[in-house]
Design a protein around this motif. Structure first.
Motif, PDB file in Angstrom:
ATOM      1  N   LEU A  47      -9.015 -29.993 -18.229  1.00 55.47           N
ATOM      2  CA  LEU A  47      -9.865 -30.429 -17.125  1.00 55.47           C
ATOM      3  C   LEU A  47     -11.077 -29.520 -16.939  1.00 55.47           C
ATOM      4  N   LEU A  48     -10.975 -28.280 -17.446  1.00 53.74           N
ATOM      5  CA  LEU A  48     -12.084 -27.335 -17.374  1.00 53.74           C
ATOM      6  C   LEU A  48     -12.448 -26.845 -18.775  1.00 53.74           C
ATOM      7  N   ASP A  49     -13.747 -26.723 -19.035  1.00 53.36           N
ATOM      8  CA  ASP A  49     -14.234 -26.146 -20.286  1.00 53.36           C
ATOM      9  C   ASP A  49     -14.410 -24.651 -20.044  1.00 53.36           C
ATOM     10  N   ARG A  50     -13.405 -23.881 -20.478  1.00 56.21           N
ATOM     11  CA  ARG A  50     -13.421 -22.451 -20.197  1.00 56.21           C
ATOM     12  C   ARG A  50     -14.313 -21.667 -21.164  1.00 56.21           C
ATOM     13  N   GLY A  51     -14.958 -22.367 -22.106  1.00 57.23           N
ATOM     14  CA  GLY A  51     -15.886 -21.711 -23.004  1.00 57.23           C
ATOM     15  C   GLY A  51     -17.223 -21.455 -22.348  1.00 57.23           C
ATOM     16  N   SER A  52     -17.466 -22.091 -21.218  1.00 56.01           N
ATOM     17  CA  SER A  52     -18.719 -21.890 -20.494  1.00 56.01           C
ATOM     18  C   SER A  52     -18.482 -20.969 -19.313  1.00 56.01           C
ATOM     19  N   ARG A  53     -19.554 -20.346 -18.841  1.00 55.54           N
ATOM     20  CA  ARG A  53     -19.470 -19.448 -17.691  1.00 55.54           C
ATOM     21  C   ARG A  53     -20.499 -19.867 -16.632  1.00 55.54           C
ATOM     22  N   PRO A  54     -20.063 -20.306 -15.458  1.00 58.02           N
ATOM     23  CA  PRO A  54     -18.650 -20.486 -15.117  1.00 58.02           C
ATOM     24  C   PRO A  54     -18.077 -21.718 -15.801  1.00 58.02           C
ATOM     25  N   ALA A  55     -16.750 -21.831 -15.761  1.00 56.81           N
ATOM     26  CA  ALA A  55     -16.089 -22.965 -16.405  1.00 56.81           C
ATOM     27  C   ALA A  55     -16.558 -24.269 -15.776  1.00 56.81           C
ATOM     28  N   THR A  71     -17.011 -27.223  -5.353  1.00 57.46           N
ATOM     29  CA  THR A  71     -17.699 -25.964  -5.010  1.00 57.46           C
ATOM     30  C   THR A  71     -18.402 -25.333  -6.202  1.00 57.46           C
ATOM     31  N   GLY A  72     -17.986 -25.712  -7.427  1.00 55.89           N
ATOM     32  CA  GLY A  72     -18.649 -25.203  -8.625  1.00 55.89           C
ATOM     33  C   GLY A  72     -17.989 -24.011  -9.270  1.00 55.89           C
ATOM     34  N   SER A  73     -16.920 -23.453  -8.674  1.00 57.53           N
ATOM     35  CA  SER A  73     -16.256 -22.301  -9.288  1.00 57.53           C
ATOM     36  C   SER A  73     -14.886 -22.098  -8.671  1.00 57.53           C
ATOM     37  N   VAL A  74     -14.034 -21.383  -9.415  1.00 58.72           N
ATOM     38  CA  VAL A  74     -12.699 -21.032  -8.919  1.00 58.72           C
ATOM     39  C   VAL A  74     -12.826 -20.118  -7.707  1.00 58.72           C
ATOM     40  N   GLN A  75     -13.765 -19.177  -7.790  1.00 60.53           N
ATOM     41  CA  GLN A  75     -13.956 -18.229  -6.688  1.00 60.53           C
ATOM     42  C   GLN A  75     -14.316 -18.938  -5.383  1.00 60.53           C
ATOM     43  N   ALA A  76     -15.275 -19.874  -5.468  1.00 62.35           N
ATOM     44  CA  ALA A  76     -15.696 -20.599  -4.269  1.00 62.35           C
ATOM     45  C   ALA A  76     -14.576 -21.492  -3.740  1.00 62.35           C
ATOM     46  N   ALA A  77     -13.805 -22.108  -4.634  1.00 60.54           N
ATOM     47  CA  ALA A  77     -12.683 -22.959  -4.207  1.00 60.54           C
ATOM     48  C   ALA A  77     -11.629 -22.131  -3.494  1.00 60.54           C
ATOM     49  N   ALA A  78     -11.357 -20.922  -4.021  1.00 60.91           N
ATOM     50  CA  ALA A  78     -10.371 -20.046  -3.388  1.00 60.91           C
ATOM     51  C   ALA A  78     -10.807 -19.674  -1.984  1.00 60.91           C
ATOM     52  N   ALA A  79     -12.114 -19.377  -1.830  1.00 54.21           N
ATOM     53  CA  ALA A  79     -12.619 -19.023  -0.505  1.00 54.21           C
ATOM     54  C   ALA A  79     -12.523 -20.206   0.452  1.00 54.21           C
ATOM     55  N   GLN A  81      -4.051 -20.879 -11.413  1.00 53.11           N
ATOM     56  CA  GLN A  81      -2.705 -21.333 -11.778  1.00 53.11           C
ATOM     57  C   GLN A  81      -2.517 -22.808 -11.442  1.00 53.11           C
ATOM     58  N   ALA A  82      -3.060 -23.255 -10.319  1.00 50.22           N
ATOM     59  CA  ALA A  82      -2.928 -24.651  -9.918  1.00 50.22           C
ATOM     60  C   ALA A  82      -3.633 -25.555 -10.918  1.00 50.22           C
ATOM     61  N   VAL A  83      -4.818 -25.136 -11.375  1.00 49.03           N
ATOM     62  CA  VAL A  83      -5.558 -25.949 -12.334  1.00 49.03           C
ATOM     63  C   VAL A  83      -4.795 -26.054 -13.651  1.00 49.03           C
ATOM     64  N   ARG A  84      -4.224 -24.927 -14.130  1.00 49.27           N
ATOM     65  CA  ARG A  84      -3.468 -24.952 -15.389  1.00 49.27           C
ATOM     66  C   ARG A  84      -2.214 -25.829 -15.266  1.00 49.27           C
ATOM     67  N   LYS A  85      -1.537 -25.752 -14.141  1.00 47.45           N
ATOM     68  CA  LYS A  85      -0.353 -26.600 -13.936  1.00 47.45           C
ATOM     69  C   LYS A  85      -0.749 -28.071 -13.946  1.00 47.45           C
ATOM     70  N   LEU A  86      -1.902 -28.375 -13.368  1.00 50.78           N
ATOM     71  CA  LEU A  86      -2.366 -29.758 -13.354  1.00 50.78           C
ATOM     72  C   LEU A  86      -2.679 -30.229 -14.773  1.00 50.78           C
ATOM     73  N   GLU A  87      -3.310 -29.374 -15.561  1.00 49.98           N
ATOM     74  CA  GLU A  87      -3.610 -29.713 -16.952  1.00 49.98           C
ATOM     75  C   GLU A  87      -2.325 -29.922 -17.742  1.00 49.98           C
ATOM     76  N   ASP A  88      -1.341 -29.052 -17.528  1.00 51.57           N
ATOM     77  CA  ASP A  88      -0.053 -29.203 -18.219  1.00 51.57           C
ATOM     78  C   ASP A  88       0.627 -30.509 -17.817  1.00 51.57           C
ATOM     79  N   HIS A  89       0.488 -30.861 -16.559  1.00 53.03           N
ATOM     80  CA  HIS A  89       1.172 -32.057 -16.048  1.00 53.03           C
ATOM     81  C   HIS A  89       0.611 -33.325 -16.691  1.00 53.03           C
ATOM     82  N   ILE A  90      -0.713 -33.400 -16.811  1.00 55.51           N
ATOM     83  CA  ILE A  90      -1.310 -34.630 -17.348  1.00 55.51           C
ATOM     84  C   ILE A  90      -1.599 -34.538 -18.846  1.00 55.51           C
ATOM     85  N   GLY A  91      -1.519 -33.315 -19.408  1.00 51.72           N
ATOM     86  CA  GLY A  91      -1.706 -33.149 -20.841  1.00 51.72           C
ATOM     87  C   GLY A  91      -3.143 -33.226 -21.298  1.00 51.72           C
TER      88      GLY A  91
END
Length: 300
Positions: A52-60, A20-28, A39-49
């Motif tokens: 997965l998202l470049d949060r320095g860009s807007r949107p990520a 969808t291109g964004s967290v907001q659109a995915a939530a909808a 939270q789901a994305v962060r847990k996934l990143e923690d799980h695989i180490g």
């Protein structure tokens, strides 16, 4: 290896973010809150180490690893969805199919000519026919019902009476025309069926049970009733005609009564159904078969 796989809900949430291109659109799309997706994305990143998202860009934006994981997740989920759809379709097809086991003679001369009537009443169903040499075929794997001749006291399924039987000698019209009265037994070869089925009626048993002198030897022998019937149609001799099988041939004039005694055995034809796992198609076929048999074979 299974323990290394992240929960499916985390993969689904992340794939939705990339798609969808964004967290907001995915939530909808998933009908959850934005914090839940984050939270789901962060847990996934923690799980695989891995990030997965470049949060320095807007949107990520997804990282290279994120793009690869999202693509694989989407492809895998699509394959699972396709598989489930095929499984449902296959199950639906099985639900519309019934497999019946019966002897070669019953299938050829009794069941097959009547199936057209069944299809007219139930055009959405399909009947598969499995033939055996035995008059009492087993409810083996793959058979939903069995049409059996015998005593009816079987314990491998639910057994229902179909119709009683009548047996009398029959022959080709050309053979009968040679005699003014009944065909003399000593003047026509007897056609025999070789079988280990204890319920099958032999010429010796027929003669004994109708009070006629026993004959010794003579005639042709065949391994099944279809071969014997063909020999009788070609005028090679006299056979024991079972009403269920040769009745239609007698009605059409292809075979005629030899003018000898009619025997009504104690055994009869039955329909055996699996005690469990009987689907709608099986139940509908069994109900039609029993109703048809009752209408066709009314008591004399």
């Amino acid at each position: 290896m299974d323990h290394d796989l992240p929960p499916l809900r985390l993969l689904t949430a992340f794939a939705a973010v990339v798609r969808t291109g964004s967290v907001q659109a995915a939530a909808a799309e998933l009908n959850v809150t934005q914090p839940a997706i984050s939270q789901a994305v962060r847990k996934l990143e923690d799980h695989i180490g891995l990030a997965l998202l470049d949060r320095g860009s807007r949107p990520a934006r997804p990282t290279e690893a994120g793009i690869a994981l999202a693509a694989t997740t989407t492809e895998s989920l699509s394959k699972i969805a396709d598989l489930l759809d095929r499984m449902r379709q296959a199950e639906g097809a099985r639900a519309q199919t019934v497999t019946v086991a019966c002897s070669v003679g019953v299938a050829t001369y009794w069941l097959m000519p009547r199936l057209s009537l069944f299809y007219r009443a139930h055009p959405d169903l399909l009947v598969n026919v499995v033939t055996t040499q035995s008059g009492a075929p087993a409810l083996a794997d793959g058979a939903d019902v069995a049409i059996r001749y015998g005593h009816g006291r079987w314990s491998d399924g639910d057994v229902h009476h179909l119709f009683d039987e009548a047996v009398e000698p029959v022959c080709a019209p050309s053979l009968r025309a040679r005699f003014e009265g009944p065909v003399p037994r000593e003047a026509a070869p007897l056609l025999h069926v070789r079988t280990s089925d204890a319920s099958w009626l032999s010429w010796a048993e027929y003669l004994a049970r109708t009070g006629q002198p026993r004959m010794h030897g003579g005639g042709q022998s065949f391994t099944n009733y279809v071969q014997t019937t063909q020999a009788a149609l070609e005028g090679h001799g006299m056979m024991l005609g079972w009403r269920s099988i040769t009745g239609a041939l007698v009605a059409s004039g292809a075979l005629v009564s030899a003018g000898l005694a009619v025997l009504r055995p104690k055994d009869a034809f039955y329909l055996a159904l699996r005690a469990k796992r009987t689907g709608e198609a099986t139940e509908r076929f069994a109900h039609w078969l029993r109703s048809h048999a009752r209408a066709e074979y009314k008591p004399d």
